[in-house]
Design a protein around this motif. Structure first.
Motif, PDB file in Angstrom:
ATOM      1  N   TYR A  45       0.732  -1.291   0.030  1.00  0.00           N
ATOM      2  CA  TYR A  45      -0.103   0.100   0.014  1.00  0.00           C
ATOM      3  C   TYR A  45       0.909   1.338   0.077  1.00  0.00           C
ATOM      4  N   GLU A  46       1.863   1.343   0.859  1.00  0.00           N
ATOM      5  CA  GLU A  46       2.866   2.369   0.984  1.00  0.00           C
ATOM      6  C   GLU A  46       3.685   2.656  -0.262  1.00  0.00           C
ATOM      7  N   ALA A  48       2.585   1.725  -3.547  1.00  0.00           N
ATOM      8  CA  ALA A  48       1.532   2.077  -4.299  1.00  0.00           C
ATOM      9  C   ALA A  48       1.155   3.698  -4.214  1.00  0.00           C
ATOM     10  N   LYS A  49       1.013   3.912  -2.970  1.00  0.00           N
ATOM     11  CA  LYS A  49       0.582   5.318  -2.672  1.00  0.00           C
ATOM     12  C   LYS A  49       1.732   6.368  -2.995  1.00  0.00           C
ATOM     13  N   ARG A  50       3.123   5.877  -2.825  1.00  0.00           N
ATOM     14  CA  ARG A  50       4.267   6.694  -3.102  1.00  0.00           C
ATOM     15  C   ARG A  50       4.298   6.853  -4.644  1.00  0.00           C
ATOM     16  N   GLY A  52       1.843   6.447  -6.651  1.00  0.00           N
ATOM     17  CA  GLY A  52       0.692   6.662  -7.498  1.00  0.00           C
ATOM     18  C   GLY A  52       0.216   5.772  -8.525  1.00  0.00           C
ATOM     19  N   SER A  54      -1.851   1.808  -9.116  1.00  0.00           N
ATOM     20  CA  SER A  54      -2.897   0.746  -8.253  1.00  0.00           C
ATOM     21  C   SER A  54      -2.177  -0.207  -7.552  1.00  0.00           C
ATOM     22  N   ARG A  55      -2.638  -0.499  -6.446  1.00  0.00           N
ATOM     23  CA  ARG A  55      -2.222  -1.472  -5.559  1.00  0.00           C
ATOM     24  C   ARG A  55      -2.064  -2.861  -6.258  1.00  0.00           C
TER      25      ARG A  55
END
Length: 290
Positions: A45-46, A48-50, A52, A54-55
């Motif tokens: 998750y981290e 993917a968030k960094r 940008g 999709s997970r």
């Protein structure tokens, strides 16, 4: 001009990602490795968030990295991921690559047929690299007709081949100093040599592979390679004719120049002018009779 630190950092990261892709990682796999190297242990998750992204795509990339053995995964929820040190990744890639090369060398079908087709190579770096590689494959002999510029570029490969017991004979145009043990037949340059459209060169490896090319003179570098018997024989005969003329001129230069002109120009002109000299002579006699 001031360099923006952020732009410099991005440019460096792009270079790293590009090289990781050269090592066989996809773009997303390379980005995941970069994040793990920069930030340490992370969850999917981290990451993917960094990034940008999709997970689901990130989890798929992380699973591939784990299968390749370059990323460690933790047990429990959520799963944490950790990259191996880049030194270990490099060693693993190198080991896997060498193993693959050894396997392919042992099991790849061998080519039994001659390369009778004519293959072309263009571009200075590609042509020189191809010639160097073919010289490294020589087993018995290499015959070259080279200008000093090309002889200088190939000096290391010629020296190595000679040290391996390969017979090297080189006819050179211009000032070229080749290593001891190489049979060299030097020729001076004509005054108009710089006006030529490129320097023509030839190389015959083991009397099997013929290489003919052009380099310099404002023209693009090109070379043609073939194992066609007719072309091989043509280069072989041309090379030894050149050597015979070289030795004749060395031993009898003054007499030959007096009778045939510098570099046998009188003989050459006899057959290269638009009409043979005999025809001109006959025509002159006819005019006198009239």
């Amino acid at each position: 001009m001031l360099i923006n630190p952020l732009e410099e950092r991005r440019a460096l990261m792009d270079e790293v990602l590009q090289h990781l892709k050269h090592l066989g990682f996809t773009e997303l796999e390379a980005k995941c490795l970069h994040v793990l190297a920069e930030c340490g242990t992370q969850t999917g998750y981290e990451i993917a968030k960094r990034l940008g992204v999709s997970r689901s795509n990130v989890y798929s990339a992380l699973q591939k990295l784990a299968e390749k053995g370059v990323v460690l995964t933790s047990h429990g929820e959520p799963t944490h991921y950790q990259s191996l040190p880049i030194e270990e990744i490099g060693d693993k890639i190198e080991s896997d690559l060498q193993a693959s090369i050894r396997y392919v060398k042992s099991h790849m079908p061998k080519q039994d047929t001659e390369r009778t087709e004519y293959f072309s190579v263009e571009g200075d770096a590609k042509v020189i690299e191809r010639i160097r590689n073919e010289l490294k494959k020589a087993r018995e002999e290499a015959l070259g007709d080279l200008w000093s510029e090309e002889a200088e570029l190939l000096k290391a490969e010629l020296r190595h081949a000679q040290e391996q017991g390969i017979r090297i004979l080189v006819s050179t145009v211009g000032e070229a100093v080749l290593p001891d043990g190489i049979h060299q037949f030097p020729h001076g340059r004509e005054e108009a040599w710089q006006e030529r459209n490129g320097r023509k060169f030839t190389l015959l490896v083991d009397r099997k592979l013929a290489i003919i090319g052009t380099r310099g003179g404002g023209e693009p570098t090109k070379a043609m390679l073939t194992e066609h018997p007719a072309m091989v024989e043509l280069l072989l005969n041309n090379f030894f004719h050149d050597i015979v003329l070289h030795e004749l001129h060395r031993d009898m230069g003054a007499k030959l120049d007096e009778k045939y002109g510098k570099n046998f120009k009188k003989v050459i002109q006899k057959y290269t002018e638009s009409r043979p000299m005999e025809e001109k002579s006959t025509e002159g006699k006819r005019r006198k009779k009239k």
